[in-house]
Design a protein around this motif. Structure first.
Motif, PDB file in Angstrom:
ATOM      1  N   SER A   1     -29.649  27.515   6.403  1.00  0.00           N
ATOM      2  CA  SER A   1     -29.217  26.792   5.205  1.00  0.00           C
ATOM      3  C   SER A   1     -27.771  27.136   4.887  1.00  0.00           C
ATOM      4  CB  SER A   1     -30.073  27.200   4.005  1.00  0.00           C
ATOM      5  OG  SER A   1     -31.423  26.965   4.235  1.00  0.00           O
ATOM      6  N   LYS A   2     -27.069  26.189   4.291  1.00  0.00           N
ATOM      7  CA  LYS A   2     -25.701  26.449   3.827  1.00  0.00           C
ATOM      8  C   LYS A   2     -25.755  27.045   2.436  1.00  0.00           C
ATOM      9  CE  LYS A   2     -23.454  22.875   6.517  1.00  0.00           C
ATOM     10  NZ  LYS A   2     -22.653  21.654   6.483  1.00  0.00           N
TER      11      LYS A   2
ATOM     12  N   ILE B   1     -18.429  28.336   2.040  1.00  0.00           N
ATOM     13  CA  ILE B   1     -19.748  27.891   2.462  1.00  0.00           C
ATOM     14  C   ILE B   1     -20.022  28.543   3.811  1.00  0.00           C
ATOM     15  CG2 ILE B   1     -21.164  25.916   3.124  1.00  0.00           C
ATOM     16  CD1 ILE B   1     -20.479  26.064   0.148  1.00  0.00           C
ATOM     17  N   ALA B   2     -21.218  29.128   3.946  1.00  0.00           N
ATOM     18  CA  ALA B   2     -21.560  29.847   5.171  1.00  0.00           C
ATOM     19  C   ALA B   2     -22.970  29.494   5.627  1.00  0.00           C
ATOM     20  CB  ALA B   2     -21.457  31.348   4.935  1.00  0.00           C
ATOM     21  N   GLN B   3     -23.221  29.784   6.901  1.00  0.00           N
ATOM     22  CA  GLN B   3     -24.558  29.659   7.479  1.00  0.00           C
ATOM     23  C   GLN B   3     -24.849  30.935   8.249  1.00  0.00           C
ATOM     24  OE1 GLN B   3     -23.851  25.905   9.673  1.00  0.00           O
ATOM     25  NE2 GLN B   3     -25.885  25.371   8.910  1.00  0.00           N
TER      26      GLN B   3
ATOM     27  N   PRO C   1     -26.658  29.575  -4.191  1.00  0.00           N
ATOM     28  CA  PRO C   1     -26.917  28.295  -3.525  1.00  0.00           C
ATOM     29  C   PRO C   1     -25.655  27.442  -3.495  1.00  0.00           C
ATOM     30  CG  PRO C   1     -28.638  28.791  -5.111  1.00  0.00           C
ATOM     31  CD  PRO C   1     -27.549  29.808  -5.332  1.00  0.00           C
ATOM     32  N   ALA C   2     -25.470  26.718  -2.420  1.00  0.00           N
ATOM     33  CA  ALA C   2     -24.327  25.806  -2.317  1.00  0.00           C
ATOM     34  C   ALA C   2     -24.675  24.528  -3.071  1.00  0.00           C
ATOM     35  CB  ALA C   2     -24.043  25.487  -0.863  1.00  0.00           C
ATOM     36  N   SER C   3     -23.773  24.081  -3.919  1.00  0.00           N
ATOM     37  CA  SER C   3     -24.005  22.810  -4.617  1.00  0.00           C
ATOM     38  C   SER C   3     -23.601  21.684  -3.683  1.00  0.00           C
ATOM     39  CB  SER C   3     -23.185  22.755  -5.903  1.00  0.00           C
ATOM     40  OG  SER C   3     -21.813  22.623  -5.619  1.00  0.00           O
ATOM     41  N   SER C   4     -24.043  20.487  -3.981  1.00  0.00           N
ATOM     42  CA  SER C   4     -23.679  19.355  -3.134  1.00  0.00           C
ATOM     43  C   SER C   4     -22.170  19.118  -3.167  1.00  0.00           C
ATOM     44  CB  SER C   4     -24.424  18.101  -3.573  1.00  0.00           C
ATOM     45  OG  SER C   4     -24.147  17.799  -4.920  1.00  0.00           O
ATOM     46  N   ASP C   5     -21.499  19.499  -4.260  1.00  0.00           N
ATOM     47  CA  ASP C   5     -20.042  19.361  -4.354  1.00  0.00           C
ATOM     48  C   ASP C   5     -19.334  20.292  -3.382  1.00  0.00           C
ATOM     49  OD1 ASP C   5     -20.378  17.526  -6.349  1.00  0.00           O
ATOM     50  OD2 ASP C   5     -20.003  18.952  -7.971  1.00  0.00           O
ATOM     51  N   ASP C   6     -19.901  21.484  -3.100  1.00  0.00           N
ATOM     52  CA  ASP C   6     -19.279  22.464  -2.215  1.00  0.00           C
ATOM     53  C   ASP C   6     -19.199  21.991  -0.771  1.00  0.00           C
ATOM     54  OD1 ASP C   6     -18.998  24.272  -4.276  1.00  0.00           O
ATOM     55  OD2 ASP C   6     -20.856  25.343  -3.804  1.00  0.00           O
ATOM     56  N   GLU C   7     -20.115  21.112  -0.381  1.00  0.00           N
ATOM     57  CA  GLU C   7     -20.215  20.737   1.022  1.00  0.00           C
ATOM     58  C   GLU C   7     -19.370  19.541   1.391  1.00  0.00           C
ATOM     59  OE1 GLU C   7     -24.210  20.674   2.465  1.00  0.00           O
ATOM     60  OE2 GLU C   7     -24.838  22.173   1.018  1.00  0.00           O
ATOM     61  N   ASP C   8     -18.691  18.933   0.469  1.00  0.00           N
ATOM     62  CA  ASP C   8     -17.856  17.756   0.762  1.00  0.00           C
ATOM     63  C   ASP C   8     -16.592  18.136   1.475  1.00  0.00           C
ATOM     64  OD1 ASP C   8     -19.753  16.167  -0.342  1.00  0.00           O
ATOM     65  OD2 ASP C   8     -18.746  15.950  -2.283  1.00  0.00           O
TER      66      ASP C   8
END
Length: 66
Positions: free
Chosen positions: A15-16, A32-34, A59-66
């Motif tokens: 998970s990210k 952001i890490a895996q 937890p990574a928010s959906s905003d972090d992964e853009d």
């Protein structure tokens, strides 16, 4: 914002998550890490990944992964 948790409690299923880590110069970063291949990996730019030793996570928010 979600409270940070000890890295020992982070999911290791690929998970990210958002992690805090310190580089060799002592500068603290959030990325952001895996977890894979026995360690935590972050992107330092769009093509380069680096294995890091994070100290905490959230937890990574959906905003972090853009």
């Amino acid at each position: 914002m979600t409270d940070r948790k000890p890295i020992s409690t982070a999911p290791t299923d690929g998970s990210k998550v958002s992690v805090m880590w310190k580089n060799s110069d002592g500068v603290v970063s959030e990325s952001i890490a895996q977890y894979r291949d026995g360690g935590w990996w972050v992107y330092t730019d769009s093509d380069t990944q680096k294995k890091v030793e994070p100290t905490s996570w959230r937890p990574a928010s959906s905003d972090d992964e853009d």
